[in-house]
Design a protein around this motif. Structure first.
Motif, PDB file in Angstrom:
ATOM      1  N   LYS A 228     -76.497 -21.978 -77.812  1.00 58.88           N
ATOM      2  CA  LYS A 228     -76.976 -23.295 -77.387  1.00 58.88           C
ATOM      3  C   LYS A 228     -78.331 -23.637 -77.999  1.00 58.88           C
ATOM      4  O   LYS A 228     -78.633 -24.804 -78.259  1.00 58.88           O
ATOM      5  CB  LYS A 228     -77.059 -23.354 -75.856  1.00 58.88           C
ATOM      6  CG  LYS A 228     -75.709 -23.255 -75.164  1.00 58.88           C
ATOM      7  CD  LYS A 228     -74.727 -24.305 -75.664  1.00 58.88           C
ATOM      8  CE  LYS A 228     -73.414 -24.269 -74.914  1.00 58.88           C
ATOM      9  NZ  LYS A 228     -72.416 -25.201 -75.516  1.00 58.88           N
ATOM     10  N   ARG A 371     -77.200 -35.538 -71.492  1.00 61.16           N
ATOM     11  CA  ARG A 371     -75.924 -34.977 -71.943  1.00 61.16           C
ATOM     12  C   ARG A 371     -74.785 -35.968 -71.695  1.00 61.16           C
ATOM     13  O   ARG A 371     -73.943 -36.196 -72.580  1.00 61.16           O
ATOM     14  CB  ARG A 371     -75.654 -33.656 -71.228  1.00 61.16           C
ATOM     15  CG  ARG A 371     -74.378 -32.957 -71.664  1.00 61.16           C
ATOM     16  CD  ARG A 371     -74.110 -31.703 -70.828  1.00 61.16           C
ATOM     17  NE  ARG A 371     -72.918 -31.018 -71.291  1.00 61.16           N
ATOM     18  CZ  ARG A 371     -72.389 -29.943 -70.713  1.00 61.16           C
ATOM     19  NH1 ARG A 371     -72.956 -29.428 -69.631  1.00 61.16           N
ATOM     20  NH2 ARG A 371     -71.289 -29.386 -71.193  1.00 61.16           N
ATOM     21  N   GLY A 375     -73.198 -37.544 -75.001  1.00 62.28           N
ATOM     22  CA  GLY A 375     -72.018 -36.753 -75.301  1.00 62.28           C
ATOM     23  C   GLY A 375     -72.408 -35.367 -75.760  1.00 62.28           C
ATOM     24  O   GLY A 375     -73.518 -35.136 -76.258  1.00 62.28           O
ATOM     25  N   ASP A 376     -71.486 -34.429 -75.579  1.00 61.55           N
ATOM     26  CA  ASP A 376     -71.801 -33.027 -75.843  1.00 61.55           C
ATOM     27  C   ASP A 376     -72.248 -32.769 -77.279  1.00 61.55           C
ATOM     28  O   ASP A 376     -73.217 -32.037 -77.519  1.00 61.55           O
ATOM     29  CB  ASP A 376     -70.605 -32.142 -75.505  1.00 61.55           C
ATOM     30  CG  ASP A 376     -70.641 -31.653 -74.066  1.00 61.55           C
ATOM     31  OD1 ASP A 376     -71.428 -32.205 -73.270  1.00 61.55           O
ATOM     32  OD2 ASP A 376     -69.895 -30.711 -73.742  1.00 61.55           O
ATOM     33  N   ALA A 377     -71.540 -33.327 -78.254  1.00 62.04           N
ATOM     34  CA  ALA A 377     -71.847 -33.009 -79.651  1.00 62.04           C
ATOM     35  C   ALA A 377     -73.278 -33.401 -80.002  1.00 62.04           C
ATOM     36  O   ALA A 377     -74.044 -32.598 -80.551  1.00 62.04           O
ATOM     37  CB  ALA A 377     -70.848 -33.696 -80.579  1.00 62.04           C
ATOM     38  N   ALA A 378     -73.669 -34.635 -79.682  1.00 60.42           N
ATOM     39  CA  ALA A 378     -75.017 -35.107 -80.020  1.00 60.42           C
ATOM     40  C   ALA A 378     -76.076 -34.411 -79.178  1.00 60.42           C
ATOM     41  O   ALA A 378     -77.155 -34.054 -79.680  1.00 60.42           O
ATOM     42  CB  ALA A 378     -75.103 -36.617 -79.838  1.00 60.42           C
ATOM     43  N   TRP A 380     -76.083 -31.337 -77.678  1.00 58.52           N
ATOM     44  CA  TRP A 380     -76.352 -29.949 -78.061  1.00 58.52           C
ATOM     45  C   TRP A 380     -76.938 -29.865 -79.461  1.00 58.52           C
ATOM     46  O   TRP A 380     -77.783 -29.006 -79.724  1.00 58.52           O
ATOM     47  CB  TRP A 380     -75.089 -29.099 -77.935  1.00 58.52           C
ATOM     48  CG  TRP A 380     -74.660 -28.886 -76.510  1.00 58.52           C
ATOM     49  CD1 TRP A 380     -73.519 -29.319 -75.919  1.00 58.52           C
ATOM     50  CD2 TRP A 380     -75.386 -28.200 -75.478  1.00 58.52           C
ATOM     51  NE1 TRP A 380     -73.477 -28.951 -74.597  1.00 58.52           N
ATOM     52  CE2 TRP A 380     -74.602 -28.255 -74.294  1.00 58.52           C
ATOM     53  CE3 TRP A 380     -76.608 -27.547 -75.440  1.00 58.52           C
ATOM     54  CZ2 TRP A 380     -75.015 -27.680 -73.099  1.00 58.52           C
ATOM     55  CZ3 TRP A 380     -77.024 -26.967 -74.232  1.00 58.52           C
ATOM     56  CH2 TRP A 380     -76.243 -27.030 -73.091  1.00 58.52           C
ATOM     57  N   LYS A 381     -76.548 -30.780 -80.343  1.00 57.91           N
ATOM     58  CA  LYS A 381     -77.180 -30.796 -81.675  1.00 57.91           C
ATOM     59  C   LYS A 381     -78.657 -31.151 -81.551  1.00 57.91           C
ATOM     60  O   LYS A 381     -79.521 -30.543 -82.188  1.00 57.91           O
ATOM     61  CB  LYS A 381     -76.485 -31.790 -82.596  1.00 57.91           C
ATOM     62  CG  LYS A 381     -77.079 -31.810 -84.016  1.00 57.91           C
ATOM     63  CD  LYS A 381     -76.382 -32.808 -84.913  1.00 57.91           C
ATOM     64  CE  LYS A 381     -76.887 -32.680 -86.359  1.00 57.91           C
ATOM     65  NZ  LYS A 381     -78.349 -32.812 -86.500  1.00 57.91           N
ATOM     66  N   ARG A 384     -80.549 -28.136 -80.227  1.00 60.56           N
ATOM     67  CA  ARG A 384     -80.701 -27.104 -81.269  1.00 60.56           C
ATOM     68  C   ARG A 384     -81.730 -27.533 -82.309  1.00 60.56           C
ATOM     69  O   ARG A 384     -82.572 -26.726 -82.726  1.00 60.56           O
ATOM     70  CB  ARG A 384     -79.349 -26.850 -81.947  1.00 60.56           C
ATOM     71  CG  ARG A 384     -78.335 -26.133 -81.080  1.00 60.56           C
ATOM     72  CD  ARG A 384     -77.078 -25.795 -81.871  1.00 60.56           C
ATOM     73  NE  ARG A 384     -76.057 -25.203 -81.011  1.00 60.56           N
ATOM     74  CZ  ARG A 384     -74.991 -25.852 -80.554  1.00 60.56           C
ATOM     75  NH1 ARG A 384     -74.801 -27.128 -80.895  1.00 60.56           N
ATOM     76  NH2 ARG A 384     -74.125 -25.242 -79.772  1.00 60.56           N
ATOM     77  N   SER A 408     -78.287 -38.314 -82.130  1.00 62.97           N
ATOM     78  CA  SER A 408     -77.326 -39.275 -81.585  1.00 62.97           C
ATOM     79  C   SER A 408     -77.257 -40.584 -82.344  1.00 62.97           C
ATOM     80  O   SER A 408     -76.278 -41.330 -82.220  1.00 62.97           O
ATOM     81  CB  SER A 408     -77.681 -39.577 -80.123  1.00 62.97           C
ATOM     82  OG  SER A 408     -78.939 -40.254 -80.041  1.00 62.97           O
TER      83      SER A 408
END
Length: 437
Positions: A228, A371, A375-378, A380-381, A384, A408
């Motif tokens: 994560k 979150r 959305g999850d993809a943006a 968590w990116k 990170r 995002s």
């Protein structure tokens, strides 16, 4: 006694680069004695004094660049007069010896002594200047055969006077002072490896078999959090010290866990929080540290949210919702009392519990809101990217906003003003944004 010269805010006008300590803790009476060398440089021209956080220690001797000085203390600071004029960027070396009984941050049992949070009560340092990360090394003089733990690695052992042993520790990178610490005692010890990382579990309260059982999930937590964060565990050796009571405290490369905070029943998601919470700080809090107390939610709100994320990973989405519901209830409670402020509020909090309800719990709810919004993809990116970009440094809330916006492709200005800076905080946000461009 109040100083006759000016009394600056602790940490103003200088930056510490290195703390070097030689300490002799006394487990019997809970006192400490030793010496300390502080390397720093001046950031404002020609100060007449410099100040560190106040404590109850007695300073026996102090030199500044080899010249004797007499520090003067009050409840909030230890002030060192400057024996000569020093221009901006001048290096300074302070050498001192001291002894005393720390008022806070010292806990002990019959066979163990360990520190907790208030490092500047057992050494001379800067407790709340989070932005000043400094190198740290510590020599502990203890009875021969006794174990020690501190931040970083044990680099040497050698015989000391009177049948003692001197164990030397060195931090792997600069850290903020509140993360310094050590433990001394007779411990059961278990070690295992996760990739290139050595995990060690210590306790004076349980035996090896029980100790290993308590920390059985730590390797999986390391793998989860590394994924994560987008970075492996930032240290090559990480220690968890299990003690009696309700301790829950991170240090730079280890944590102190109270047995009362562990789950009463195996695999109980409701009580499974303390180990992952303190481990999470190795990334958010220790590796990446908020610049000031105003942004402390970046340490604690993210970590509280990541505890919920771990529960989702291990137990399912219902456990994630349940953990966030705990934070929501704590935040709702203080709102019902008429108190709710933005996450970076700089005013006084009525109590520590109210501060925590904002910075820990409201901070966690905000992360969950981000979150859901991104959305999850943006999301968590963004987390990170934020973590990688600021590893080893300090941050403000603007840094997180920028990372989430970049990940995002969305303008999050209004969301951050609403939650983080407050409706009246737009001017402050813009001022910080311009400074950090």
């Amino acid at each position: 006694m109040k100083p006759a010269f000016s009394s600056p805010i602790p940490g103003s006008g200088f930056e510490v680069t290195n703390y070097k300590l030689k300490l002799k803790p006394d487990l019997t009476n809970g006192t400490i004695s030793g010496s300390e060398t502080i390397l720093l440089h001046i950031t404002e021209s020609y100060p007449d004094s410099i100040a560190f956080s106040g404590n109850a220690l007695v300073i026996d001797r102090a030199n500044l660049d080899g010249l004797p000085v007499t520090p003067v203390s009050d409840a909030d600071r230890i002030v060192f007069p400057m024996p000569r004029k020093l221009a901006k960027n001048s290096p300074v070396t302070i050498e001192l010896t001291y002894h005393g009984r720390p008022e806070r941050g010292f806990s002990r049992s019959v066979t163990t002594l360990y520190t907790s949070y208030f490092a500047c009560d057992w050494m001379v340092c800067l407790q709340d200047k989070f932005s000043n990360k400094a190198a740290f090394s510590l020599e502990l003089q203890v009875p021969a055969g006794m174990q020690t733990a501190s931040i970083g690695k044990l680099v040497s052992k050698r015989p000391g006077p009177g049948g003692s042993e001197i164990q030397s520790w060195e931090a792997p990178r600069p850290y903020s002072s509140y993360l310094y610490g050590f433990a001394v005692g007779h411990f059961a010890s278990v070690s295992e490896n996760v990739g290139t990382v050595k995990l060690t579990y210590l306790s004076d309260a349980v035996d090896k078999a029980v100790l290993k059982q308590h920390f059985a999930t730590t390797p999986e937590m390391v793998r989860f959090l590394s994924d994560k964060a987008g970075l492996p565990l930032p240290v090559t050796e990480y220690t968890q010290i299990l003690v009696s009571g309700n301790e829950a405290q991170e240090a730079a490369t280890y944590s102190v866990i109270g047995a009362d905070e562990l789950p009463k029943n195996h695999n109980d998601p409701a009580d499974d929080w303390v180990i992952v919470h303190e481990l999470t700080h190795e990334w958010w809090g220790n590796l990446i540290t908020c610049e000031t107390l105003n942004d402390f939610w970046l340490n604690e709100g993210i970590t509280t949210f990541m505890t919920a994320a771990w529960k989702e990973y291990r137990y399912g989405h219902a456990a994630y919702d349940a953990e966030l519901a705990v934070s929501q209830r704590r935040w709702d409670k203080i709102k019902s009392q008429g108190f709710d402020e933005p996450l970076t509020w700089s005013g006084p909090y009525p109590s520590l519990s109210i501060r925590r309800a904002i910075q820990y719990n409201k901070g966690a709810i905000f992360m969950a809101y981000l979150r859901d919004t991104l959305g999850d993809a943006a999301f968590w990116k963004g987390l990170r990217d934020y973590t990688r970009a600021h590893a080893g440094g300090t941050v403000t809330s603007i840094d997180l906003e920028r990372a989430m916006e970049a990940a995002s492709g969305k303008n999050l200005h209004n969301i951050f003003v609403q939650w983080v800076f407050g409706n009246g905080g737009n001017t402050a946000r813009q001022s910080i944004y311009q400074k950090t461009k």
